[in-house]
Design an enzyme around this catalytic site. Structure first.
Site, PDB file in Angstrom:
ATOM      1  N   CYS A 142       0.836  -1.203   0.000  1.00 41.46           N
ATOM      2  CA  CYS A 142       0.000   0.000   0.000  1.00 41.46           C
ATOM      3  C   CYS A 142       0.870   1.252   0.000  1.00 41.46           C
ATOM      4  O   CYS A 142       1.401   1.651   1.042  1.00 41.46           O
ATOM      5  CB  CYS A 142      -0.912  -0.016   1.223  1.00 41.46           C
ATOM      6  SG  CYS A 142      -1.870   1.491   1.397  1.00 41.46           S
ATOM      7  N   CYS A 145      -0.317   4.111   2.201  1.00 43.01           N
ATOM      8  CA  CYS A 145      -0.126   3.871   3.644  1.00 43.01           C
ATOM      9  C   CYS A 145       1.337   4.096   4.035  1.00 43.01           C
ATOM     10  O   CYS A 145       1.619   4.660   5.081  1.00 43.01           O
ATOM     11  CB  CYS A 145      -0.485   2.438   4.021  1.00 43.01           C
ATOM     12  SG  CYS A 145      -2.020   1.850   3.348  1.00 43.01           S
ATOM     13  N   ASP A 146       2.271   3.634   3.210  1.00 41.92           N
ATOM     14  CA  ASP A 146       3.661   3.520   3.662  1.00 41.92           C
ATOM     15  C   ASP A 146       4.668   4.368   2.892  1.00 41.92           C
ATOM     16  O   ASP A 146       5.825   4.456   3.296  1.00 41.92           O
ATOM     17  CB  ASP A 146       4.105   2.051   3.567  1.00 41.92           C
ATOM     18  CG  ASP A 146       3.257   1.155   4.459  1.00 41.92           C
ATOM     19  OD1 ASP A 146       2.806   1.639   5.519  1.00 41.92           O
ATOM     20  OD2 ASP A 146       3.032  -0.006   4.099  1.00 41.92           O
TER      21      ASP A 146
END
Ligand code: NAP
Length: 360
Positions: A142, A145-146
Site C-alpha cells: 500500500c 499507507c507507507d
C-alpha cells in the site's frame, strides 16, 4: 434470535451499493465491514479519475466515506468484524425453508434470510524469500499507507498493471528514485498511466525482470549490501511498448539510502532477467508489491461453488450463487473488469436479486 433480511459481507463499492439499494427498499440490511480496513481497496488508492460523477477526480477514501454515509442514511447497520464462515441451516424463514448463518471472528452469530458476499480480493504475494520476513519493514502492499516512510530513499515497485503504475507514480513524491519492475516487456496498465510514467524523470521501468529474493539487515549489513552494485545484469532496453529504459539510473547508478535503514529493514533485492537469465542485486529501501489480487472467499468454504482460483461462480448475468439466497458481487466474482464502478453495478444487481428472492 433476530433473523435479519439480508447480511452484506464486505464494504467495498459492491457492498455499499447493495446496502444503499436494500436500505432504500426498507429491508434494513446489516453490513459486516471487515475488521481491519473498511472501504475495500479504494481506501488504499489516491486519485480516482474514472468513477462517473467526479469530473475533477475524487480521492479513493473520500469516495468510500461518501458511499458509507449514503448507506447509513438509508438505515444500514454496520458491524466492524471479519466473517469466519457461512452455513445454511434449516429454519423455515426464507421461501426455501433455510436460514443463512454467518459466524463472526468474535464467535458471534448472525442469522439472515439472504446473504450477499461482496468481500473483494486481497493482495497477491510475490512468494519470494524475505517477503514475509520484511513485510511492514520495507515490504508493503500500500503506497498511500507507507510511501511517506521512504522519503529520499530508493524504492522498487513490482507489477505491470494500473495499480503498479499508480503506486509508482505516487511514490515519486517521496523516493529518491522509483524503479518499477515487471516480468514481461509489455504492460497491462492503461496507456495513459504508462505515458505518465515515461514522462516522469524519477521513474525507471525495468522490464523482463523478476524479483527472486528480498534482503534486509541492520545498518552495517545494509551499507555493505548497498555498496554491492548489480553484477553486470543485461536488461531488455528495447521492448514492445517502446519504453526507453534508463539503465544507468536503474542499476548502475543506484542511490544509496539517505539514512541508514533501521535494523531489520529492506536493503536490497535479487533480480533475474527473464530473457537472458542473468541475475543481479538492486539496492532499495522499500519493495511495494502491486501484482494484483486473489478473491477473499476462503471463509465461504464449500457453501457456494467457486472456480479453481477461488472466484465465486454466479448464474449467468445474475448474482445468484449455487446456493439459493446467497448472492455474490464485485471482485470476489469478477476476474475480468474489477473496477469500482463495475463492482458498484454488480452490488446493485445483487440487491435486486436478493430483493426478488425475499419477496418470492
Ligand atoms: P492486474 O491488472 O491484474 O495486474 C497485475 C500485474 O502484476 C500484471 O502486470 C502481472 O503481470 C503482474 N503479476 C502478477 N503476478 C505476478 C507475480 N507473481 N510476479 C510478478 N508479477 C506478477 O492488477 P492491478 O494492477 O491490481 O489492477 C486490477 C484492476 O484494477 C485492473 O482492472 C486495473 O485496470 C484496475 N485499476 C484501475 C486503476 C485506475 O484506473 N486508477 C488503478 C488501479 C487498478 P502480467 O502482466 O505478466 O500478467
Amino acid at each position: 434470535m433476530t433473523v435479519h433480511n439480508v447480511i452484506i459481507i464486505g464494504s467495498g463499492p459492491a457492498g455499499y451499493t447493495a446496502a444503499i439499494y436494500l436500505g432504500r427498499a426498507g429491508l434494513h440490511p446489516v453490513l459486516v465491514t471487515g475488521a481491519l480496513a473498511p472501504g475495500g481497496q479504494l481506501v488504499n488508492t489516491t486519485e480516482v479519475e474514472n468513477f462517473p460523477g467526479f469530473p475533477d477526480g475524487i480521492l479513493g477514501p473520500d469516495l468510500m466515506d461518501a458511499m458509507r454515509a449514503q448507506a447509513e442514511r438509508f438505515g444500514t447497520e454496520f458491524i466492524h468484524e471479519d466473517v469466519t464462515s457461512i452455513e445454511v441451516v434449516d429454519g423455515g424463514v426464507a421461501s426455501d425453508g433455510t436460514i443463512k448463518r454467518v459466524t463472526l471472528e468474535s464467535d458471534d452469530v448472525l442469522d439472515a434470510r439472504a446473504v450477499i458476499v461482496a468481500t473483494g480480493s486481497s493482495y497477491r504475494k510475490l512468494g519470494v524469500p524475505g517477503e514475509e520476513e520484511y513485510s511492514g519493514r520495507g515490504v508493503s502492499y500500500c503506497a498511500t499507507c507507507d510511501g511517506f516512510f521512504f522519503k529520499d530513499k530508493p524504492i522498487v515497485v513490482v507489477g505491470g498493471g494500473d495499480s503498479a503504475f499508480e503506486e509508482a507514480l505516487y511514490l515519486t513524491r517521496f523516493g529518491s528514485s522509483v524503479t518499477l519492475i515487471h516480468r514481461r516487456d509489455s504492460f497491462r496498465a492503461s496507456a495513459i498511466m504508462v505515458e505518465r510514467a515515461r514522462a516522469n524523470d524519477k521513474l525507471t521501468l525495468l522490464t523482463d525482470t523478476v524479483v527472486t529474493a528480498i534482503h534486509g539487515g541492520n545498518a552495517s549489513t545494509g551499507a555493505s549490501d548497498a555498496l554491492n552494485p548489480v553484477g553486470g545484469i543485461t536488461l531488455n532496453a528495447g521492448n514492445a511498448a517502446g519504453i526507453s529504459l534508463k539503465l544507468g539510473n536503474a542499476l548502475g547508478g543506484v542511490t544509496l539510502p539517505a539514512a541508514a535503514p533501521a535494523a531489520g529493514s529492506v536493503t536490497s533485492i535479487d533480480i533475474r532477467n527473464t530473457v537472458t537469465g542473468e541475475t543481479g542485486t538492486l539496492d532499495t529501501a522499500a519493495v511495494f508489491v502491486a501484482i494484483g489480487h486473489s478473491p477473499a472467499t476462503a471463509f465461504t468454504g464449500d457453501v457456494v461453488r467457486k472456480d479453481d482460483d477461488g472466484y465465486i461462480l454466479v448464474d449467468g448475468a445474475s448474482t445468484r450463487t449455487s446456493t439459493p439466497g446467497i448472492f455474490a458481487a464485485g471482485d470476489c466474482v469478477d476476474r475480468t473488469y474489477r473496477q469500482a464502478i463495475s463492482a458498484a453495478g454488480m452490488g446493485c444487481r445483487a440487491a435486486l436479486d436478493a430483493q426478488a428472492y425475499l419477496t418470492d
